[in-house]
Design an enzyme around this catalytic site. Structure first.
Site, mmCIF file in Angstrom:
data_model
loop_
_atom_site.group_PDB
_atom_site.id
_atom_site.type_symbol
_atom_site.label_atom_id
_atom_site.label_comp_id
_atom_site.label_asym_id
_atom_site.label_seq_id
_atom_site.Cartn_x
_atom_site.Cartn_y
_atom_site.Cartn_z
ATOM 1 C CG HIS A 267 -1.787 1.200 1.363
ATOM 2 N ND1 HIS A 267 -3.104 1.203 0.953
ATOM 3 C CD2 HIS A 267 -1.535 2.442 1.829
ATOM 4 C CE1 HIS A 267 -3.613 2.407 1.176
ATOM 5 N NE2 HIS A 267 -2.683 3.189 1.704
ATOM 6 C CD GLU A 268 1.427 3.591 3.697
ATOM 7 O OE1 GLU A 268 1.579 4.628 3.025
ATOM 8 O OE2 GLU A 268 0.408 3.378 4.395
ATOM 9 C CD GLU A 297 -5.044 6.313 0.546
ATOM 10 O OE1 GLU A 297 -4.088 6.806 1.183
ATOM 11 O OE2 GLU A 297 -5.222 5.091 0.480
HETATM 12 ZN ZN ZN Z 1 -2.797 5.284 1.884
#
Ligand code: ZN
Length: 502
Positions: A267-268, A297
């Site tokens: 995710h990061e 995001e």
């Molecule tokens: Zn995030």
């Protein structure tokens, strides 16, 4: 040098100075969340306050106002490059917003949020909402005062949304979330009727060192550049782009929950790929960052879920995974794939599956709207939180640590930010659809771990532009249309129908 050239030169120098303060602050924040000694935190908060207010002072100075006014003169503006035009536009918007906040008020607010974040961490650890409550009350009070100073049209919350997702309103969001809810609730109910997959092996203990090695390996594979970043441990994972040559990723290692670190890392890593691939010509300008929280995001969710939890991804990496984590040598690829995609109502947002995730966001969005519009008191927040969880997900947190204290965002005054996560999911599904049409061999690329063409397409369409393109320009640039939630619901319907044999 002409007068206009001189003005531009002075403006660019001022912006460079502001970026230097921003970078220093970025390192301080990173340090505070990756192991800075606890006893120094109070003084560190003061230092952050001083630097932030200096940055704020530069951005709201009379001189900045004069430079922006001079560069916005139609005859001067028309002669600027596209990058400089966009830089002036964005700075002007920020400037007009910022000058409405008195500097002393802002400095107090920065010190408060810095302390509140440290207190939140302790309050969460001790399961003690009462400890955090006075800090949160002050943060909410400041936020409401800011909204009054900025002004608002229809809903006070619109002003907060706009600072994270320019142009987004409560009206639009209620509509889009309504469409999502209508499609997702029956899907979640259909999944809940099916026999849950075996996930017991996911809690097998995996030593932290091996989780770290796995995280580093996967980051390298998806194209994260370790010469331009690093990976560290934290409580609540985040990525921070100091500049495209220094984009840091953090994750959290839990021995009996290896997937927590793995998927936080991907995710990061998605956020980091965005920041590492911003065009070098934007360095030193206010455009050298992601264009909005929602678009940011979209990149973390695209890599984490739509690639990182896909069958094709694990067809390529499951063998490597089993070699690195031999605890899973008796588990088949199929069992593993279904287990990491289990969908069920749960308490913790960051650990929620793709399907129920948006419901966690809707709960926070509804509560924030109430707080900001004076329809809910902070003191009543834990109870309201628990009620919403019962309504939306049919479960009630046994304590505040697993409930209202779970997220860092409110301690930092991040009201209006949560919707970005759901917007990110919607953008990501729409981008993914467009990318698969543009790259017909997409699945083959993932199956063979060759992410180059995927990264190049994303760089070309999204990453390199930084903030030169607005969020709606990015989605039009990638998908040729405006935001449409049906791509996400179609994707989820397809994926979970296959997994759960609906
Ligand atoms: Zn995030």
């Amino acid at each position: 040098m002409s007068a206009a050239e001189q003005t531009l030169h002075e403006y660019l120098e001022l912006m460079k100075k502001m970026k230097a303060y921003e970078e220093a602050l970025g390192v301080l924040y990173w340090d505070m969340r990756t192991g800075a000694p606890r006893k120094g935190l109070e003084q560190r908060s003061e230092a952050v306050g001083v630097l932030s207010s200096e940055l704020f002072r530069l951005g709201t100075s009379e001189r900045m106002g004069e430079l922006l006014a001079a560069l916005s003169e139609p005859s001067v503006f028309a002669g600027l490059s596209r990058i400089h035009q966009r830089s002036v536009e964005e700075n002007k918007k920020e400037y007009e917003r910022s000058v409405k906040i008195p500097p002393e008020m802002y400095q107090k607010y920065v010190v408060l949020t810095s302390q509140a974040e440290a207190v939140w961490e302790e309050a969460k650890g001790n399961n003690d909402f009462a400890m955090f409550r006075p800090y949160l009350e002050q943060v909410v009070d400041y936020t409401k005062q800011f909204v009054e100073l900025w002004g608002y049209q229809e809903n006070k919350y619109d002003t907060l949304l706009d600072s994270f997702e320019p142009g987004m309103t409560v009206g639009q969001l209620d509509k889009v979330f309504g469409e999502l809810r209508d499609r997702l609730v029956p899907l979640v109910a259909a999944v809940a009727e099916k026999k849950p997959p075996n996930t017991s092996f996911l809690s097998r203990k995996v030593p932290k060192e091996r989780q770290k090695a796995l995280s580093e390996y996967i980051l390298k594979e998806i194209g994260y550049d370790f010469q331009a970043g690093r990976l560290d441990a934290t409580v609540h994972p985040f990525a921070t782009g100091l500049n495209p040559g220094d984009v840091r990723v953090t994750t959290r290692y839990i021995e009996d929950d290896f997937k927590n670190s793995l998927f936080s890392t991907i995710h990061e890593g998605g956020h980091a790929l965005y920041e590492q691939n911003i065009s070098p010509e934007l360095i030193g300008t206010n455009l050298c960052t992601g264009t909005s929280m929602g678009i940011h995001e979209s990149q973390s969710r695209l890599w984490e879920n739509m690639i990182g939890r896909s069958r094709e991804f694990w067809e390529r990496y499951y063998g490597d995974f089993q070699r690195m984590i031999p605890e899973f040598s008796d588990i088949s690829l199929d069992e593993f794939y279904v287990a990491i995609n289990e969908a069920k109502a749960s308490l913790i947002r960051t650990e929620a599956d793709e399907l129920t995730y948006n419901l966690h966001i809707m709960i926070r969005y509804e509560l924030e709207k109430l707080l900001i519009n004076d329809q809910l008191k902070v003191a009543d927040l834990p109870e309201a939180w628990n009620e919403k969880y019962k309504d939306y997900l049919g479960i009630v947190p046994p304590n505040d640590q697993l409930g209202v204290l779970q997220d860092v965002h409110w301690s930092g005054g991040g009201f209006g930010y949560f919707p970005s996560y759901a917007l990110g999911n919607m953008y990501a599904a729409q981008m993914m659809h467009a990318m698969k049409q543009a790259i017909p061999s997409f699945d083959e690329h993932v199956r063979s771990g060759s992410f180059g063409p995927i990264r190049e397409w994303l760089t070309e369409k999204i990453y390199k532009h930084g903030r030169v393109l607005t969020p709606s320009e990015v989605i039009r640039n990638t998908a040729g249309a405006e935001l449409d939630p049906s791509f996400l619901t179609d994707y989820l319907q397809r994926k979970f129908s296959e997994i759960y044999k609906l």
